[in-house]
Write an enzyme that holds these catalytic residues in place. Sequence first.
Site, PDB file in Angstrom:
ATOM      1  N   ARG A 187       0.818  -1.208   0.000  1.00 39.46           N
ATOM      2  CA  ARG A 187       0.000   0.000   0.000  1.00 39.46           C
ATOM      3  C   ARG A 187       0.854   1.261   0.000  1.00 39.46           C
ATOM      4  O   ARG A 187       0.377   2.336  -0.352  1.00 39.46           O
ATOM      5  CB  ARG A 187      -0.924  -0.014   1.230  1.00 39.46           C
ATOM      6  CG  ARG A 187      -2.051   1.012   1.151  1.00 39.46           C
ATOM      7  CD  ARG A 187      -3.120   0.783   2.199  1.00 39.46           C
ATOM      8  NE  ARG A 187      -2.725   1.231   3.523  1.00 39.46           N
ATOM      9  CZ  ARG A 187      -2.531   0.430   4.554  1.00 39.46           C
ATOM     10  NH1 ARG A 187      -2.692  -0.886   4.428  1.00 39.46           N
ATOM     11  NH2 ARG A 187      -2.174   0.909   5.730  1.00 39.46           N
ATOM     12  N   TYR A 240     -17.489  17.358 -12.812  1.00 44.67           N
ATOM     13  CA  TYR A 240     -17.877  15.948 -12.765  1.00 44.67           C
ATOM     14  C   TYR A 240     -18.862  15.750 -11.615  1.00 44.67           C
ATOM     15  O   TYR A 240     -18.630  16.212 -10.496  1.00 44.67           O
ATOM     16  CB  TYR A 240     -16.631  15.090 -12.578  1.00 44.67           C
ATOM     17  CG  TYR A 240     -16.879  13.611 -12.460  1.00 44.67           C
ATOM     18  CD1 TYR A 240     -17.673  12.935 -13.385  1.00 44.67           C
ATOM     19  CD2 TYR A 240     -16.291  12.882 -11.440  1.00 44.67           C
ATOM     20  CE1 TYR A 240     -17.885  11.569 -13.288  1.00 44.67           C
ATOM     21  CE2 TYR A 240     -16.493  11.510 -11.330  1.00 44.67           C
ATOM     22  CZ  TYR A 240     -17.295  10.860 -12.253  1.00 44.67           C
ATOM     23  OH  TYR A 240     -17.503   9.512 -12.151  1.00 44.67           O
ATOM     24  N   ASP A 313      -8.025  20.151 -11.870  1.00 43.70           N
ATOM     25  CA  ASP A 313      -8.218  18.846 -12.489  1.00 43.70           C
ATOM     26  C   ASP A 313      -8.026  19.034 -13.988  1.00 43.70           C
ATOM     27  O   ASP A 313      -8.860  19.638 -14.656  1.00 43.70           O
ATOM     28  CB  ASP A 313      -9.616  18.312 -12.175  1.00 43.70           C
ATOM     29  CG  ASP A 313      -9.846  16.900 -12.723  1.00 43.70           C
ATOM     30  OD1 ASP A 313      -9.227  16.549 -13.746  1.00 43.70           O
ATOM     31  OD2 ASP A 313     -10.662  16.155 -12.136  1.00 43.70           O
ATOM     32  N   LYS A 338      -8.290   8.135 -18.242  1.00 46.93           N
ATOM     33  CA  LYS A 338      -8.673   8.739 -19.513  1.00 46.93           C
ATOM     34  C   LYS A 338      -7.477   8.819 -20.471  1.00 46.93           C
ATOM     35  O   LYS A 338      -6.958   7.796 -20.869  1.00 46.93           O
ATOM     36  CB  LYS A 338      -9.289  10.116 -19.244  1.00 46.93           C
ATOM     37  CG  LYS A 338     -10.378  10.111 -18.155  1.00 46.93           C
ATOM     38  CD  LYS A 338     -11.494   9.121 -18.406  1.00 46.93           C
ATOM     39  CE  LYS A 338     -12.690   9.312 -17.474  1.00 46.93           C
ATOM     40  NZ  LYS A 338     -12.436   9.060 -16.066  1.00 46.93           N
TER      41      LYS A 338
END
Length: 522
Positions: A187, A240, A313, A338
């Site tokens: 992690r 978004y 963003d 994306k």
Amino acid sequence: MAVCTCPSRFFTSSQPGPRPRLAGRVDATAPFHGLSSLILRFPPNFVRQLSTKARRNCSNIGVAQIVAASWSNNNSNSGIPAAPSATAVDAAATAAIPVDPAKLSAGGDEAVFENDIQLEALPDLKEASFLSSDGSLAIHAGERLGRGIVTDAITTPVVNTSAYFFKKTGDLIDFKEKRATSFEYGRYGNPTTVVVEEKISALEGAESTMILASGMCASTVMLMALVPAGGHIVTTTDCYRKTRIFIETILPKMGITATIIDPADVKALESALNEHKVSLFFTESPTNPFLRCVDIKLVSELCHKKRALVCIDGTFATPLNQKALALGADLVVHSATKYIGGHNDVLAGCISGSLKLVSEIRTLHHILGGALNPNAAYLIIRGMKTLHLRVQQQNSTASRMAKILEAHPKVAHVYYPGLPSHPEHQLAKRQMTGFGGVVSFEIDGDLMTTIKFVDALRIPYIAPSFGGCESIVDQPAIMSYWDLSQSERITYGIKDNLVRFSFGVEDFEDLKADIMQALETI
């Protein structure tokens, strides 16, 4: 890095023929130049073979990292400049462990420092005395017995491990007391994911980048890490939807409030900065789905005067079309799912910025989880190798189609920052070098007419993403807002006839013909 408990120096020969048996030691005063650069910096014809003793000393590192680390540390002899440290892990890796000369053992083929690497041919792993079956060898050969080193591999290895072991307890204590470095647990990091982070840092001009399991994971961890309980943020109307839901429903549980402004409303931003103790201004640029643009330079100047951070963003822009950090932003976030991944086959998110800020976010990320799988990291590395080619094609196709759509009688309106009709067209020209591969437009008709158009398309998939090689189309009213009534959707500007079209890398003429024939059906 998991194995940096042993300060080994590696020696190489780029000439054919027998390799000399050489041993060396780390210069404790030499700088440590960043973990991902250790993976990538291979000299030509580098034959990487390690002795049995060396492989046992450095057995918990992934595939090619051991020798790459040594060569990077020894790059002063290569003429290649060292890469700057770029991650929080790198910062922790600057302390080297001096080798005690008393530990030098002299004698024959094993003349090495206790923790050093000797170059010689790899012995048969089945000679290991403590493993007696093929089953045990199948588990431990190349791992417990020492990593099998890939010779001059072009591609970055995938290190599939959930944890990193220590040879002995003393090495663990060295790590805990910060005399050595390790990822320790999956992690907290992975050699493969570090390569992705360094690549994105290079594109963004960032000191550090952190890769996470998704774009939403990146946004939410960033907000929780940087905005204190009771704090205030400013964001924009167009964004978004899941980001808006988090800001409007989850953050208030922490006492965090928000002012929501139009992307171009500078006066509203100034008012919010004056009326509240704003911790962060967070927005997309371009935004989703109307591709509005924020004046990053201006909002950064205004926010910094009030000691507020700015996070952009940049998913719709990509790191190629827009450099948010160079324009003044403190952080830039991407859904790497994306354009960065670019093949519709991986989920990921990333945050880039100063080492100080990214380290602060990384601390919370290590607590919350959301780590990226190294196989996914490899897919992103693979995808990024064609990023510039894909984005060039998508920029070109979208720009040309936006002009065609705007002139078509069956299209009511087109939203694309590359068009002069776009409200922030001049701004986009100043702060972007390309306008992206997504075009939003409104069909001259109602919901059913728009459905008929979408269903008549033959090339794009009806799906909720963008930025990949395959073209994708959706109606936001159905794909993202169908749970709301028509009147509720309108409050967000989402009309029933709105279409968001993500252009892939298909041939322009094919896409044009497909869209034209679909328009003819309505």
